[in-house]
Design a protein around this motif. Sequence first.
Motif, PDB file in Angstrom:
ATOM      1  N   VAL A 195       0.808  -1.156   0.036  1.00 21.04           N
ATOM      2  CA  VAL A 195      -0.043  -0.023   0.161  1.00 21.04           C
ATOM      3  C   VAL A 195       0.904   1.247  -0.059  1.00 21.04           C
ATOM      4  O   VAL A 195       0.450   2.205  -0.741  1.00 21.04           O
ATOM      5  CB  VAL A 195      -1.010  -0.028   1.077  1.00 21.04           C
ATOM      6  N   LEU A 196       1.914   1.272   0.894  1.00 20.37           N
ATOM      7  CA  LEU A 196       2.673   2.272   0.654  1.00 20.37           C
ATOM      8  C   LEU A 196       3.471   2.766  -0.602  1.00 20.37           C
ATOM      9  O   LEU A 196       3.586   3.821  -0.996  1.00 20.37           O
ATOM     10  CB  LEU A 196       4.021   2.116   1.865  1.00 20.37           C
ATOM     11  N   ASP A 197       3.939   1.489  -1.107  1.00 20.77           N
ATOM     12  CA  ASP A 197       4.679   1.624  -2.642  1.00 20.77           C
ATOM     13  C   ASP A 197       3.709   2.262  -3.734  1.00 20.77           C
ATOM     14  O   ASP A 197       4.037   3.043  -4.304  1.00 20.77           O
ATOM     15  CB  ASP A 197       4.953   0.102  -2.791  1.00 20.77           C
ATOM     16  N   SER A 253       1.094   4.061  -2.971  1.00 20.91           N
ATOM     17  CA  SER A 253       0.758   5.330  -2.719  1.00 20.91           C
ATOM     18  C   SER A 253       1.711   6.352  -3.021  1.00 20.91           C
ATOM     19  O   SER A 253       1.689   7.563  -3.495  1.00 20.91           O
ATOM     20  CB  SER A 253       0.332   5.699  -1.035  1.00 20.91           C
ATOM     21  N   LEU A 254       3.062   5.858  -2.727  1.00 19.13           N
ATOM     22  CA  LEU A 254       4.394   6.686  -3.164  1.00 19.13           C
ATOM     23  C   LEU A 254       4.387   6.916  -4.515  1.00 19.13           C
ATOM     24  O   LEU A 254       4.430   8.104  -5.194  1.00 19.13           O
ATOM     25  CB  LEU A 254       5.603   6.005  -2.773  1.00 19.13           C
ATOM     26  N   ALA A 255       3.731   5.817  -5.321  1.00 21.11           N
ATOM     27  CA  ALA A 255       4.015   5.999  -6.859  1.00 21.11           C
ATOM     28  C   ALA A 255       3.056   6.818  -7.337  1.00 21.11           C
ATOM     29  O   ALA A 255       3.219   7.614  -8.382  1.00 21.11           O
ATOM     30  CB  ALA A 255       3.767   4.418  -7.313  1.00 21.11           C
ATOM     31  N   THR A 256       1.871   6.753  -6.664  1.00 20.72           N
ATOM     32  CA  THR A 256       0.657   7.605  -7.141  1.00 20.72           C
ATOM     33  C   THR A 256       1.095   9.149  -6.938  1.00 20.72           C
ATOM     34  O   THR A 256       0.719   9.985  -7.765  1.00 20.72           O
ATOM     35  CB  THR A 256      -0.645   7.264  -6.315  1.00 20.72           C
ATOM     36  N   MET A 257       1.584   9.170  -5.747  1.00 25.03           N
ATOM     37  CA  MET A 257       2.045  10.639  -5.539  1.00 25.03           C
ATOM     38  C   MET A 257       3.099  11.300  -6.432  1.00 25.03           C
ATOM     39  O   MET A 257       3.081  12.260  -6.934  1.00 25.03           O
ATOM     40  CB  MET A 257       2.587  10.971  -4.059  1.00 25.03           C
ATOM     41  N   ALA A 258       4.241  10.184  -6.636  1.00 27.59           N
ATOM     42  CA  ALA A 258       5.058  10.703  -7.613  1.00 27.59           C
ATOM     43  C   ALA A 258       4.602  11.156  -9.101  1.00 27.59           C
ATOM     44  O   ALA A 258       4.955  11.961  -9.602  1.00 27.59           O
ATOM     45  CB  ALA A 258       6.291   9.530  -7.673  1.00 27.59           C
ATOM     46  N   VAL A 259       3.628  10.327  -9.401  1.00 27.14           N
ATOM     47  CA  VAL A 259       3.183  10.629 -10.624  1.00 27.14           C
ATOM     48  C   VAL A 259       2.403  11.822 -10.783  1.00 27.14           C
ATOM     49  O   VAL A 259       2.588  12.639 -11.581  1.00 27.14           O
ATOM     50  CB  VAL A 259       2.396   9.279 -11.203  1.00 27.14           C
ATOM     51  N   GLY A 260       1.554  12.118  -9.644  1.00 24.01           N
ATOM     52  CA  GLY A 260       0.741  13.194  -9.554  1.00 24.01           C
ATOM     53  C   GLY A 260       1.632  14.527  -9.335  1.00 24.01           C
ATOM     54  O   GLY A 260       1.459  15.562  -9.784  1.00 24.01           O
ATOM     55  N   THR A 302       7.060   4.849 -16.873  1.00 26.29           N
ATOM     56  CA  THR A 302       8.352   4.402 -16.467  1.00 26.29           C
ATOM     57  C   THR A 302       8.577   3.454 -15.401  1.00 26.29           C
ATOM     58  O   THR A 302       9.572   2.733 -14.766  1.00 26.29           O
ATOM     59  CB  THR A 302       9.565   5.383 -16.173  1.00 26.29           C
ATOM     60  N   LEU A 303       7.294   3.429 -14.666  1.00 26.62           N
ATOM     61  CA  LEU A 303       7.261   2.612 -13.443  1.00 26.62           C
ATOM     62  C   LEU A 303       6.881   1.403 -13.782  1.00 26.62           C
ATOM     63  O   LEU A 303       6.031   0.922 -14.587  1.00 26.62           O
ATOM     64  CB  LEU A 303       6.163   3.144 -12.536  1.00 26.62           C
ATOM     65  N   PRO A 304       7.125   0.089 -12.893  1.00 25.16           N
ATOM     66  CA  PRO A 304       6.529  -1.046 -13.216  1.00 25.16           C
ATOM     67  C   PRO A 304       5.322  -1.203 -12.921  1.00 25.16           C
ATOM     68  O   PRO A 304       4.687  -0.525 -12.115  1.00 25.16           O
ATOM     69  CB  PRO A 304       7.456  -1.886 -12.111  1.00 25.16           C
ATOM     70  N   ARG A 305       4.664  -2.076 -13.659  1.00 23.78           N
ATOM     71  CA  ARG A 305       3.052  -2.242 -13.806  1.00 23.78           C
ATOM     72  C   ARG A 305       2.928  -2.882 -12.180  1.00 23.78           C
ATOM     73  O   ARG A 305       3.271  -3.785 -11.877  1.00 23.78           O
ATOM     74  CB  ARG A 305       2.483  -2.977 -14.553  1.00 23.78           C
ATOM     75  N   ALA A 306       1.853  -2.267 -11.603  1.00 24.29           N
ATOM     76  CA  ALA A 306       1.427  -2.658 -10.185  1.00 24.29           C
ATOM     77  C   ALA A 306       0.685  -4.044 -10.345  1.00 24.29           C
ATOM     78  O   ALA A 306      -0.649  -3.934 -10.058  1.00 24.29           O
ATOM     79  CB  ALA A 306       0.960  -1.435  -9.365  1.00 24.29           C
ATOM     80  N   SER A 311       7.047  -0.409  -7.259  1.00 23.39           N
ATOM     81  CA  SER A 311       7.278   0.690  -8.143  1.00 23.39           C
ATOM     82  C   SER A 311       8.370   1.656  -7.506  1.00 23.39           C
ATOM     83  O   SER A 311       9.369   2.313  -8.263  1.00 23.39           O
ATOM     84  CB  SER A 311       6.232   1.232  -8.351  1.00 23.39           C
ATOM     85  N   ILE A 312       8.163   2.183  -6.349  1.00 20.05           N
ATOM     86  CA  ILE A 312       9.113   2.959  -5.609  1.00 20.05           C
ATOM     87  C   ILE A 312      10.217   2.330  -4.637  1.00 20.05           C
ATOM     88  O   ILE A 312      11.158   2.418  -4.626  1.00 20.05           O
ATOM     89  CB  ILE A 312       8.167   4.129  -4.980  1.00 20.05           C
ATOM     90  N   LEU A 313       9.458   1.478  -3.604  1.00 17.26           N
ATOM     91  CA  LEU A 313      10.101   0.908  -2.730  1.00 17.26           C
ATOM     92  C   LEU A 313      11.031  -0.235  -3.284  1.00 17.26           C
ATOM     93  O   LEU A 313      10.728  -0.836  -4.298  1.00 17.26           O
ATOM     94  CB  LEU A 313       9.286   0.316  -1.698  1.00 17.26           C
ATOM     95  N   PRO A 314      12.166  -0.595  -2.394  1.00 20.83           N
ATOM     96  CA  PRO A 314      12.846  -1.636  -3.008  1.00 20.83           C
ATOM     97  C   PRO A 314      11.981  -3.126  -2.937  1.00 20.83           C
ATOM     98  O   PRO A 314      11.304  -3.452  -2.120  1.00 20.83           O
ATOM     99  CB  PRO A 314      14.037  -1.992  -2.055  1.00 20.83           C
ATOM    100  N   SER A 315      12.174  -3.884  -4.129  1.00 21.75           N
ATOM    101  CA  SER A 315      11.490  -5.199  -3.926  1.00 21.75           C
ATOM    102  C   SER A 315      12.077  -6.238  -2.857  1.00 21.75           C
ATOM    103  O   SER A 315      13.100  -5.832  -2.563  1.00 21.75           O
ATOM    104  CB  SER A 315      11.503  -5.556  -5.404  1.00 21.75           C
ATOM    105  N   ILE A 316      11.185  -6.988  -2.464  1.00 20.44           N
ATOM    106  CA  ILE A 316      11.643  -7.830  -1.254  1.00 20.44           C
ATOM    107  C   ILE A 316      11.739  -9.238  -2.020  1.00 20.44           C
ATOM    108  O   ILE A 316      11.334  -9.962  -2.568  1.00 20.44           O
ATOM    109  CB  ILE A 316      10.357  -8.035  -0.310  1.00 20.44           C
ATOM    110  N   SER A 317      12.785  -9.666  -1.382  1.00 24.52           N
ATOM    111  CA  SER A 317      13.562 -11.078  -1.786  1.00 24.52           C
ATOM    112  C   SER A 317      13.014 -12.160  -0.762  1.00 24.52           C
ATOM    113  O   SER A 317      12.839 -11.687   0.467  1.00 24.52           O
ATOM    114  CB  SER A 317      14.706 -10.897  -2.176  1.00 24.52           C
ATOM    115  N   PRO A 318      13.002 -13.462  -1.168  1.00 28.65           N
ATOM    116  CA  PRO A 318      12.605 -14.239  -0.102  1.00 28.65           C
ATOM    117  C   PRO A 318      13.632 -14.406   1.087  1.00 28.65           C
ATOM    118  O   PRO A 318      13.184 -14.719   2.080  1.00 28.65           O
ATOM    119  CB  PRO A 318      12.701 -15.690  -0.979  1.00 28.65           C
TER     120      PRO A 318
END
Length: 523
Positions: free
Chosen positions: A289-291, A293-300, A308-312, A325-332
């Motif tokens: 949700v945070l990611d 939200s940040l992506a939406t704000m960055a675009v806005g 340029t953002l990865p598809r959510a 999209s914005i935050l680091p992706s999480i690995s196993p």
Amino acid sequence: MAAPSVDPGSWFLALALGVSLLKTLFINAYHSTDFEVHRNWLAITHSLPVSRWYHENTSEWTLDYPPLFAWFEYGLSHFARHFDDKMLVVENLNYCSPATVLFQRLSVIFTDVFFIYGARECCKCIRSPKGASDILNSPSFVLAVLLLWNFGLVVVDHIHFQYNGFLFGFLLLSIAKHLQSQHLQGALLFAILLNLKHIYLYVAPAYGVFLLRSYCFTQDRSDGSIRWRSFSPVRLVALGCIVVGVCALSFGPFVAMGQVSQVLSRLFPFKRGLCHAYWAPNAWALYNVLDKSLATMAVGLKLVSETTLPRASMTGGLVQEFRHSILPSISPSVTILCTLLSMLPALASIWLRPRGPRGFLRCLLLCALASFTFGWHVHEKAILLAVLPLSLLAVENREDAGIFLVLATTAHYSLFPLLFTPAELLIKFALMLIFTIFSFAALSRLHSASGSLLRPSEAFYLSGLVVVAVGCEVIFPLSPWQQKMPFLPLLATSAYTSLGVGYSFLRLYATILRRDGGKSKRS
């Protein structure tokens, strides 16, 4: 010394028969893709040689449970052929005749006998107040209802469709054996459970540390302190033989065929992505949700271009890998590290300050919640692994009762997205309302001290569930947003319930920390 327990009598049988009859009403209700999953497993284990069980991939729903569960399906298949043998044909994908539905529904109801027996044994272990004569207000009766009539278990197994009751029966029996100081039997039951469904690895660290510290070491409490008196190699060997023996029985045939790596690849499919199709209410739901939200704000704010953002894709309801999209992706590996770190204080507590089986039960709950909160590809149904055992503590301790009310209410509502068809709308609301009202009323009577079991902030939070429910289940389907943002109810449900689950986790941890600090009575 523990207060005497009450042996469940005829009232327990009446509760068990009553809930079993209720389950028969849902035979023709909606069922999820898990229905086809288990039908396919019946076909695989019945129609194919063992060597092909974990290689068969005609259906996308390949066999991905441990070998003992595969043998369980094999056993069921011999009854299934008397209902409709066409369900046992591997190529009959999505086969769903009335006889198939009847058999699979009845198989869940009848195998729940393991859960009923496990619940009965747990009720025997509950401390009852001296002179208590009102059975309906006794801790053992309340526990029986909280377990047998648990809302989450009823809807997940008997509408959505799974065999969790059968599996939880082994867990409850194992817990009961430890409460009765029959540790070898408890270890055997848990070893069998692990080889039936590997999700119970969530609580394996609690079992390992508890058995090593409290069973393999004898303790001297004569002077009011706990000292390591002696280590028993014989006990350690006995435990090792149990675990190795069960695993050898389960995996032995696949070791002989050189298929262990193939089986393990099915059991741990890390390519399925961080979150399940229905977001479990955990830390990663909030992270998503945070990611977003940040992506939406960055675009806005025109800081980045939407192209340029990865598809959510994580809100699309699909089981797949995705990049944030914005935050680091999480690995196993990150999820494993977070899970282990969040378990460590609980494990250290029962190692340094053993408090017997109830201390172990508290640690088991924290390990379950740690795994649920930070695990990889967690299923929302896994929250029952904490809700059901917490029932045992809730009927004995006032503070635990308050935590149970918050966790159970939040967790049960988080399961609502599993039943999304209109026909089940009233059913899920009615069943949850009945169970929740009973939980609040019964636990309040048991812990009759003045004041509410809930803190004001907790009551306010739970009242917010009503707002979320009305918005997601009633208003949203009638709004134009349904076509534009179909993911919104799932996002709102997961995010809001994540707060309640996380809060319950932290508050349960606080009970251990206070005990370690000597500010409360030993469990």
